[in-house]
Motif scaffolding. Structure first.
Motif, mmCIF file in Angstrom:
data_model
loop_
_atom_site.group_PDB
_atom_site.id
_atom_site.type_symbol
_atom_site.label_atom_id
_atom_site.label_comp_id
_atom_site.label_asym_id
_atom_site.label_seq_id
_atom_site.Cartn_x
_atom_site.Cartn_y
_atom_site.Cartn_z
ATOM 1 N N ASP A 1 -5.583 -2.202 -7.881
ATOM 2 C CA ASP A 1 -6.776 -1.980 -7.054
ATOM 3 C C ASP A 1 -6.995 -0.489 -6.801
ATOM 4 O O ASP A 1 -8.135 0.005 -6.843
ATOM 5 C CB ASP A 1 -6.643 -2.714 -5.717
ATOM 6 C CG ASP A 1 -6.628 -4.227 -5.878
ATOM 7 O OD1 ASP A 1 -7.009 -4.714 -6.963
ATOM 8 O OD2 ASP A 1 -6.229 -4.919 -4.920
ATOM 9 N N ARG A 14 -0.552 -5.613 -8.044
ATOM 10 C CA ARG A 14 -1.987 -5.846 -7.850
ATOM 11 C C ARG A 14 -2.608 -4.765 -6.971
ATOM 12 O O ARG A 14 -3.727 -4.310 -7.225
ATOM 13 C CB ARG A 14 -2.223 -7.231 -7.239
ATOM 14 C CG ARG A 14 -1.788 -8.384 -8.132
ATOM 15 C CD ARG A 14 -2.392 -9.700 -7.700
ATOM 16 N NE ARG A 14 -2.121 -10.052 -6.323
ATOM 17 C CZ ARG A 14 -1.057 -10.709 -5.887
ATOM 18 N NH1 ARG A 14 -0.104 -11.062 -6.750
ATOM 19 N NH2 ARG A 14 -0.902 -11.007 -4.607
ATOM 20 N N THR A 15 -1.861 -4.336 -5.945
ATOM 21 C CA THR A 15 -2.379 -3.271 -5.083
ATOM 22 C C THR A 15 -2.517 -1.970 -5.861
ATOM 23 O O THR A 15 -3.506 -1.242 -5.709
ATOM 24 C CB THR A 15 -1.453 -3.067 -3.866
ATOM 25 O OG1 THR A 15 -1.347 -4.296 -3.146
ATOM 26 C CG2 THR A 15 -2.001 -2.001 -2.937
ATOM 27 N N LYS A 49 2.448 -8.510 -5.600
ATOM 28 C CA LYS A 49 1.606 -7.880 -4.583
ATOM 29 C C LYS A 49 1.478 -6.377 -4.795
ATOM 30 O O LYS A 49 0.391 -5.806 -4.696
ATOM 31 C CB LYS A 49 2.163 -8.170 -3.191
ATOM 32 C CG LYS A 49 1.981 -9.624 -2.745
ATOM 33 C CD LYS A 49 2.458 -9.824 -1.322
ATOM 34 C CE LYS A 49 2.242 -11.275 -0.875
ATOM 35 N NZ LYS A 49 2.713 -11.491 0.524
ATOM 36 N N HIS A 108 0.828 -1.201 0.000
ATOM 37 C CA HIS A 108 0.000 0.000 0.000
ATOM 38 C C HIS A 108 0.867 1.257 0.000
ATOM 39 O O HIS A 108 0.530 2.257 -0.649
ATOM 40 C CB HIS A 108 -0.934 -0.004 1.208
ATOM 41 C CG HIS A 108 -1.849 -1.184 1.238
ATOM 42 N ND1 HIS A 108 -2.942 -1.305 0.410
ATOM 43 C CD2 HIS A 108 -1.814 -2.325 1.981
ATOM 44 C CE1 HIS A 108 -3.547 -2.448 0.645
ATOM 45 N NE2 HIS A 108 -2.874 -3.090 1.588
#
Length: 330
Positions: free
Chosen positions: A161, A157-158, A154, A103
């Motif tokens: 999103d 993909r974050t 990861k 994030h």
């Protein structure tokens, strides 16, 4: 176990000192980088902990072995600065932090994108001098545009999103596609040529390997839309910087925002504000109004720093106790 930490700053010391209250390792923090000129300082240490711009090539690893070092603990996800074959031959274990806070990186990438497309740096500098003229600051909506995610680990993909959350359509490229994520998030995997052709925003999240070095090059940027922008929070050498300068000069693409640079090791994490940059490519990139460069700070949140420290020290603890290294790199 005695651990030598290289290329450390105040935020590293704060995070690792706090985390080490649980582990009680003997830690020495060095502010200089590990390389062939400083490797002698590793004598007497069992483990060295390094970051992205430290060097652990064959020469350094040979010296580490001679000095009795048994492990290289990376406090980052990337490992392109370590000669893994040489480390294996020397019997030195290597572990990394594969995911500290996707994030943190994705949110920084979004910040770069918004700042670039809405001309936030220029607007800020104007209003600081009481200039409230908005001529030349026209941006565009990101809603409904196509975001290309190059690398869908990861962090990738974050980032997908996050961009999907502001209404962007997603396409992606990865030699090992995550079909479940694609189905859940309505992501279309495409070829490498298609992602360059169709993306309005191209966000880079793949590791740096021989196959991905300069994956953003002269030929691929020629495929892009003239108003497309590139966001790089991955590794600097994913982009051929000289080709990027050429593309920007000739309006082949619309702009770029980067938290990394392929020759960053000399400059990043240091203050060069009173010196002359000898890197002509970096100096040229800094002159473009449609380029934003930050100094490898995407990871720099309290959350990420805590996770990095905890995972790094747990890797070391597992090694010292003879356990399997779940984050080993081979």
């Amino acid at each position: 176990m005695k651990i030598a930490f290289y290329d450390t700053h105040s935020y590293d010391k704060d995070a690792f000192t706090k985390s080490n209250q649980e582990f009680n390792f003997k830690i020495t923090f060095f502010d200089f980088k590990l390389n062939e000129n400083t490797v002698a300082t590793s004598r007497g240490y069992d483990i060295v902990c390094i970051f992205v711009n430290d060097v652990a090539d064959k020469e350094v690893i040979d010296h580490l072995k001679e000095n009795g070092v048994k492990m290289i603990a990376l406090r980052c996800a990337g490992f392109n600065n370590v000669d893994l074959a040489e480390a294996k031959a020397a019997g030195i274990k290597v572990a990394r932090v594969p995911a500290y806070s996707p994030h943190a990186v994705a949110e920084h990438g979004l910040s770069l994108l918004l700042a670039l497309t809405r001309h936030i740096p220029q607007a800020y500098l104007r209003t600081k001098t009481q200039n409230f003229n908005i001529e030349g600051l026209t941006g565009r909506d990101l809603y409904g545009l196509t975001a290309g995610i190059l690398g869908t680990g990861k962090i990738g993909r974050t980032m997908g999103d996050v961009l999907s959350g502001i209404g962007m359509k997603l396409i992606a490229y990865d030699p090992f596609p995550n079909e479940q994520w694609a189905k859940e998030k309505n992501v279309e995997y495409v070829s490498i040529e298609e992602i360059f052709k169709r993306s309005d925003v191209l966000s880079l999240h793949c590791p740096l390997t021989e196959e991905t070095k300069h994956i953003v090059n002269h030929d691929n940027m020629k495929l892009m839309k003239s108003d497309a922008v590139i966001i790089n929070t991955g590794r600097g050498a994913l982009i051929d910087s000289k080709a990027l300068v050429h593309a920007l000069k000739h309006h082949t693409i619309g702009g770029a925002a980067m938290d990394v640079y392929e020759e960053e090791s000399k400059y990043f994490f240091s203050d060069w504000s009173t010196n002359v940059l000898t890197d002509d490519v970096l100096a040229r990139l800094l002159t473009f109004p449609n380029v934003i460069i930050t100094g490898h700070q995407a990871f720099l949140t309290t959350n990420a720093l805590g996770n990095i420290a905890d995972t790094t020290l747990q890797n070391i603890k597992d090694f010292t106790e003879g356990k399997d290294l779940v984050n080993k790199v081979e």
